[in-house]
Design a protein around this motif. Sequence first.
Motif, mmCIF file in Angstrom:
data_model
loop_
_atom_site.group_PDB
_atom_site.id
_atom_site.type_symbol
_atom_site.label_atom_id
_atom_site.label_comp_id
_atom_site.label_asym_id
_atom_site.label_seq_id
_atom_site.Cartn_x
_atom_site.Cartn_y
_atom_site.Cartn_z
ATOM 1 N N GLU A 229 79.360 67.524 34.891
ATOM 2 C CA GLU A 229 78.576 66.380 35.343
ATOM 3 C C GLU A 229 77.488 66.037 34.336
ATOM 4 O O GLU A 229 77.263 64.862 34.012
ATOM 5 C CB GLU A 229 77.968 66.664 36.716
ATOM 6 C CG GLU A 229 77.223 65.475 37.294
ATOM 7 C CD GLU A 229 76.922 65.633 38.765
ATOM 8 O OE1 GLU A 229 77.521 64.906 39.571
ATOM 9 O OE2 GLU A 229 76.081 66.497 39.094
ATOM 10 N N ARG A 230 76.829 67.063 33.816
ATOM 11 C CA ARG A 230 75.754 66.825 32.844
ATOM 12 C C ARG A 230 76.302 66.294 31.524
ATOM 13 O O ARG A 230 75.779 65.317 30.962
ATOM 14 C CB ARG A 230 74.968 68.116 32.606
ATOM 15 C CG ARG A 230 73.859 67.971 31.554
ATOM 16 C CD ARG A 230 72.998 69.214 31.492
ATOM 17 N NE ARG A 230 73.753 70.397 31.122
ATOM 18 C CZ ARG A 230 74.087 70.718 29.872
ATOM 19 N NH1 ARG A 230 73.760 69.913 28.864
ATOM 20 N NH2 ARG A 230 74.753 71.821 29.613
ATOM 21 N N LEU A 231 77.355 66.917 31.014
ATOM 22 C CA LEU A 231 77.905 66.525 29.713
ATOM 23 C C LEU A 231 78.506 65.129 29.732
ATOM 24 O O LEU A 231 78.475 64.418 28.724
ATOM 25 C CB LEU A 231 78.975 67.533 29.275
ATOM 26 C CG LEU A 231 78.511 68.940 28.923
ATOM 27 C CD1 LEU A 231 79.713 69.836 28.674
ATOM 28 C CD2 LEU A 231 77.591 68.926 27.707
ATOM 29 N N SER A 232 79.081 64.749 30.879
ATOM 30 C CA SER A 232 79.782 63.468 30.962
ATOM 31 C C SER A 232 78.984 62.377 31.643
ATOM 32 O O SER A 232 79.472 61.252 31.768
ATOM 33 C CB SER A 232 81.111 63.650 31.704
ATOM 34 O OG SER A 232 80.900 63.856 33.094
ATOM 35 N N GLY A 233 77.790 62.708 32.094
ATOM 36 C CA GLY A 233 77.032 61.734 32.866
ATOM 37 C C GLY A 233 77.717 61.371 34.168
ATOM 38 O O GLY A 233 77.529 60.271 34.695
#
Length: 264
Positions: A229-233
């Motif tokens: 979720e963080r890496l891909s927004g």
Amino acid sequence: MTRFRPCIDLHAGAVKQIVGGTLSDSNASSLRTNFTSQHPAGYYAELYKEHELRGAHVIMLGPGNEEAAKTALAAWPGGLQIGGGIKDTNAREWIDAGAERVIITSFLFPSGTFSLPRLQSVLAALNNDRSKLVIDLSCRRVVDDSSSPHPRWKVAMDKWQTITDFEITRDNIALLEPYCAEFLIHAADAEGLQAGIDEKLVQHLAGICEIPVTYAGGGRSIADLELVERLSGGKVDLTIGSALDIFGGSGVTLEQCCRWNDRR
């Protein structure tokens, strides 16, 4: 937002979790299996239906899986996607059997080269309804050094054993997007290892894909869902297989994954 996406991997008619890079028609002794279920495919389809886990992909890894796949589709009509050996001559048959969407890979790459006419023929078989089609771009790194700041990936077909000439680039993704509803992308080098996701591939996909995309390979915990979720927004979904308790894993439970989705 990033969601957990479940799977049902079928090999020789049974539900299994396999180390992706070891699956081969020519060398059966190389196969490494993490888990073989005592439950039929329909059991998992009913479980996903109970928890409203839509978008699960049922992947037929080789021949002898058609009956098991149809059992799963019958258990949740319209709730599952089906892949493995899909082509223009049978795509409609699988939709009629209850699949929400069909997933195609190897058929698009005769002799390892992408064929737009083949993609168009599959779409035509689906009455040009792109909402029924998922393109599987499962891939392998083609740069040996995993620490490289600019890794590259190419689509791998035939149970991830044959690397095609089709690279995962912005231009190639843009070429395919008008023909499908979403992408499914296994990192074949990480599949089944429970050693963590390919972070650079997840970031790369988030940067070049405009339609929904599901990443699979190496996911092992709720922390990996948070990481994707963080890496891909929040643009990329994550499949967790071997680490899941229903597949004999100890990294994360299906209940935890359901709670994650409920909060999205």
